[in-house]
Structures are given as C-alpha cells and as structure tokens.
Design a protein around this motif. Sequence first.
Motif, PDB file in Angstrom:
ATOM      1  N   TRP A 134      -6.109 -11.078  18.274  1.00  0.00           N
ATOM      2  CA  TRP A 134      -6.147 -10.309  17.241  1.00  0.00           C
ATOM      3  C   TRP A 134      -4.650  -9.778  16.904  1.00  0.00           C
ATOM      4  CZ3 TRP A 134      -6.637  -9.481  12.507  1.00  0.00           C
ATOM      5  CH2 TRP A 134      -6.111  -8.223  11.950  1.00  0.00           C
ATOM      6  N   PRO A 135      -3.974  -9.529  17.798  1.00  0.00           N
ATOM      7  CA  PRO A 135      -2.615  -8.980  17.529  1.00  0.00           C
ATOM      8  C   PRO A 135      -1.735 -10.141  16.931  1.00  0.00           C
ATOM      9  CG  PRO A 135      -3.375  -7.962  19.528  1.00  0.00           C
ATOM     10  CD  PRO A 135      -4.234  -8.925  19.250  1.00  0.00           C
ATOM     11  N   ALA A 136      -1.922 -11.495  17.557  1.00  0.00           N
ATOM     12  CA  ALA A 136      -1.163 -12.500  17.076  1.00  0.00           C
ATOM     13  C   ALA A 136      -1.517 -12.848  15.766  1.00  0.00           C
ATOM     14  CB  ALA A 136      -1.341 -13.886  18.049  1.00  0.00           C
ATOM     15  N   GLU A 168     -16.605 -11.780  16.544  1.00  0.00           N
ATOM     16  CA  GLU A 168     -16.958 -11.506  14.921  1.00  0.00           C
ATOM     17  C   GLU A 168     -16.111 -10.323  14.329  1.00  0.00           C
ATOM     18  OE1 GLU A 168     -21.095 -10.266  15.279  1.00  0.00           O
ATOM     19  OE2 GLU A 168     -21.728 -12.148  16.023  1.00  0.00           O
ATOM     20  N   ARG A 169     -15.665  -9.513  15.307  1.00  0.00           N
ATOM     21  CA  ARG A 169     -14.650  -8.233  14.647  1.00  0.00           C
ATOM     22  C   ARG A 169     -13.318  -8.927  14.554  1.00  0.00           C
ATOM     23  NH1 ARG A 169     -17.630  -4.289  17.968  1.00  0.00           N
ATOM     24  NH2 ARG A 169     -15.910  -4.517  19.435  1.00  0.00           N
ATOM     25  N   ILE A 170     -12.975  -9.726  15.111  1.00  0.00           N
ATOM     26  CA  ILE A 170     -11.574 -10.679  14.982  1.00  0.00           C
ATOM     27  C   ILE A 170     -11.563 -11.292  13.559  1.00  0.00           C
ATOM     28  CG2 ILE A 170     -10.013 -12.466  15.667  1.00  0.00           C
ATOM     29  CD1 ILE A 170     -10.756 -11.601  18.426  1.00  0.00           C
ATOM     30  N   VAL A 171     -12.943 -12.012  13.461  1.00  0.00           N
ATOM     31  CA  VAL A 171     -12.792 -12.803  11.969  1.00  0.00           C
ATOM     32  C   VAL A 171     -12.871 -11.820  10.699  1.00  0.00           C
ATOM     33  CG1 VAL A 171     -14.188 -14.280  10.673  1.00  0.00           C
ATOM     34  CG2 VAL A 171     -14.003 -14.880  13.112  1.00  0.00           C
ATOM     35  N   LYS A 172     -13.645 -10.637  10.860  1.00  0.00           N
ATOM     36  CA  LYS A 172     -13.754  -9.856   9.894  1.00  0.00           C
ATOM     37  C   LYS A 172     -12.451  -9.151   9.628  1.00  0.00           C
ATOM     38  CE  LYS A 172     -16.286  -5.729   8.679  1.00  0.00           C
ATOM     39  NZ  LYS A 172     -16.797  -4.321   8.861  1.00  0.00           N
ATOM     40  N   LYS A 173     -11.603  -8.657  10.767  1.00  0.00           N
ATOM     41  CA  LYS A 173     -10.150  -8.057  10.451  1.00  0.00           C
ATOM     42  C   LYS A 173      -9.363  -9.222   9.703  1.00  0.00           C
ATOM     43  CE  LYS A 173     -10.007  -4.625  14.476  1.00  0.00           C
ATOM     44  NZ  LYS A 173      -9.081  -4.199  15.403  1.00  0.00           N
ATOM     45  N   VAL A 174      -9.478 -10.307  10.232  1.00  0.00           N
ATOM     46  CA  VAL A 174      -8.557 -11.435   9.603  1.00  0.00           C
ATOM     47  C   VAL A 174      -9.073 -11.474   8.069  1.00  0.00           C
ATOM     48  CG1 VAL A 174      -8.307 -13.944   9.501  1.00  0.00           C
ATOM     49  CG2 VAL A 174      -8.314 -12.654  11.612  1.00  0.00           C
ATOM     50  N   MET A 175     -10.397 -11.700   7.631  1.00  0.00           N
ATOM     51  CA  MET A 175     -10.599 -11.436   6.515  1.00  0.00           C
ATOM     52  C   MET A 175     -10.190 -10.477   5.473  1.00  0.00           C
ATOM     53  SD  MET A 175     -11.561 -14.700   6.498  1.00  0.00           S
ATOM     54  CE  MET A 175     -11.541 -14.774   4.870  1.00  0.00           C
ATOM     55  N   ASN A 199     -13.719 -20.052  22.017  1.00  0.00           N
ATOM     56  CA  ASN A 199     -14.884 -20.066  21.212  1.00  0.00           C
ATOM     57  C   ASN A 199     -14.748 -20.770  20.157  1.00  0.00           C
ATOM     58  OD1 ASN A 199     -16.451 -18.417  19.459  1.00  0.00           O
ATOM     59  ND2 ASN A 199     -16.500 -16.544  20.641  1.00  0.00           N
ATOM     60  N   ALA A 200     -15.491 -21.758  20.098  1.00  0.00           N
ATOM     61  CA  ALA A 200     -15.534 -22.750  18.945  1.00  0.00           C
ATOM     62  C   ALA A 200     -15.787 -21.943  17.619  1.00  0.00           C
ATOM     63  CB  ALA A 200     -16.160 -23.940  19.384  1.00  0.00           C
ATOM     64  N   ALA A 201     -16.926 -21.220  17.820  1.00  0.00           N
ATOM     65  CA  ALA A 201     -17.744 -20.559  16.656  1.00  0.00           C
ATOM     66  C   ALA A 201     -16.718 -19.813  15.906  1.00  0.00           C
ATOM     67  CB  ALA A 201     -18.976 -19.504  16.968  1.00  0.00           C
ATOM     68  N   GLN A 211     -15.182 -20.378  12.110  1.00  0.00           N
ATOM     69  CA  GLN A 211     -15.223 -19.377  11.090  1.00  0.00           C
ATOM     70  C   GLN A 211     -13.921 -18.865  10.470  1.00  0.00           C
ATOM     71  OE1 GLN A 211     -17.129 -15.996  13.198  1.00  0.00           O
ATOM     72  NE2 GLN A 211     -19.018 -16.382  11.605  1.00  0.00           N
ATOM     73  N   LEU A 212     -12.789 -19.107  11.145  1.00  0.00           N
ATOM     74  CA  LEU A 212     -11.439 -18.809  10.707  1.00  0.00           C
ATOM     75  C   LEU A 212     -10.990 -19.845   9.882  1.00  0.00           C
ATOM     76  CD1 LEU A 212      -9.691 -17.329  14.042  1.00  0.00           C
ATOM     77  CD2 LEU A 212     -10.171 -16.054  11.941  1.00  0.00           C
ATOM     78  N   ALA A 213     -11.250 -21.212  10.229  1.00  0.00           N
ATOM     79  CA  ALA A 213     -10.755 -22.174   9.574  1.00  0.00           C
ATOM     80  C   ALA A 213     -11.664 -22.376   8.217  1.00  0.00           C
ATOM     81  CB  ALA A 213     -10.866 -23.552  10.148  1.00  0.00           C
ATOM     82  N   ASP A 214     -13.176 -22.045   8.457  1.00  0.00           N
ATOM     83  CA  ASP A 214     -13.886 -22.424   7.167  1.00  0.00           C
ATOM     84  C   ASP A 214     -13.749 -21.493   6.335  1.00  0.00           C
ATOM     85  OD1 ASP A 214     -15.076 -24.751   8.510  1.00  0.00           O
ATOM     86  OD2 ASP A 214     -16.963 -23.359   9.044  1.00  0.00           O
TER      87      ASP A 214
END
Length: 198
Positions: free
Chosen positions: A43-45, A79-86, A105-107, A111-114
């Motif tokens: 997440w920091p990166a 899940e929280r990483i993806v949420k923060k990115v979005m 973590n492929a999921a 999610q990040l890419a999709d």
Amino acid sequence: NIIKFSTTVAPFRDKLVAADADYIAAANKWVDGLKQSGGTAIWPALDDALAMRPNDPNRPFTMVFFTDGQPTVDETNPERIVKKVMEKNSGNTRIFTFGVGDDVNAAMLDQLADSTRAVSTYVREAEDIETKVASLYGKISNPVLTDLKIATGDNVQIHEMYPPKLPDLFQGTQLVVIGRYTGNGHSAIRLTGMVGKE
C-alpha cells in the motif's frame, strides 16, 4: 519514475522525470544496485506512485506494479488495499500488475488491474520473465482503444455484463464480454472507445 518497496519505500526520484538517455542510464544503474530485503509494503508503494500523477486530467497515467509477495508492512488486508487505491485513483490511471512466483495474491492483483482497465500478468518460477515483461511492454505501448463502451439498439438491453467496466484494448489481445440481454429482433452492437483524444 521507479519506486522500490520492501519494509520501506524509496523512489528513484522524488517526481516524474523525462525518459531521456541520461535518466534511463541513471535508472538502470539504480535498479542494478537494488537488493532484496525486508517485508512487502504494497500500500505505501502504490500510495506514493499514485501521488506522482500529474495534475492534467487529460494526460493518461500508467503504473506497472511488480511484486513477488504478500503485503506484510503497513496495510496487510488485500481488500482494504484495493479499496484505498480506488479511493485515491482517477479514471485515467491504469495499473498493470505483474506477479512473480507463487507467493502473490492473484485476486488482489487482478482487482487492481481490472478496476483500472488494465491487465494482470503472472510469471512462475520456471517461466522466462523477459518474455512476459516484453509482452506486457508491447501491450502498454500499443493501446488500440481506451475507455471502451458497448451499446445496443433500442430493442435490446444488456444486463449483467462482465466485465462490468471494459478494459482497454491492446494490440495482440482480445476482448471477451459475457452477459444477458432482454428484448428481441435484429440489433447492432456498437463498440466505441478513444484513440488518443478522438
């Protein structure tokens, strides 16, 4: 720019720089000096990379996220990483993910890419990483259409389409869309997108 992340995050430069010969040579030297160490501060990166986005909303921004591990530093919940990115991302930022090895973590990477209309790539221990990286670079550097949308005539309505947000279309790739529709009769299906600013 390039951002190294392990237990801490360290950028090659503090801001985006020109991709000229001098900076590319300096970046190659910087990368050659990287050593594997510590944890995985995903997440920091990603947060630091998103902060480098220029203020021009019309300029596309592309990130390539390479990782060989699970998040172990700072935020560790995928899940929280993806949420923060979005929450921090904008519509013109594409995050291409690249998972190396079997401990990713492929999921989360999918999610990040999709969710940013990009693609995810994986390379296993026995596979040739250079071939996969070259293929990814070929996709990134040759977008055919971006911001894709599908529309039908008035007599047919599409429901439950997957993927719900269509990815960009890149040279040498295909787009597969599935879903349901209601209505009947002949209907044209129109795929529209952007080529540059048109």
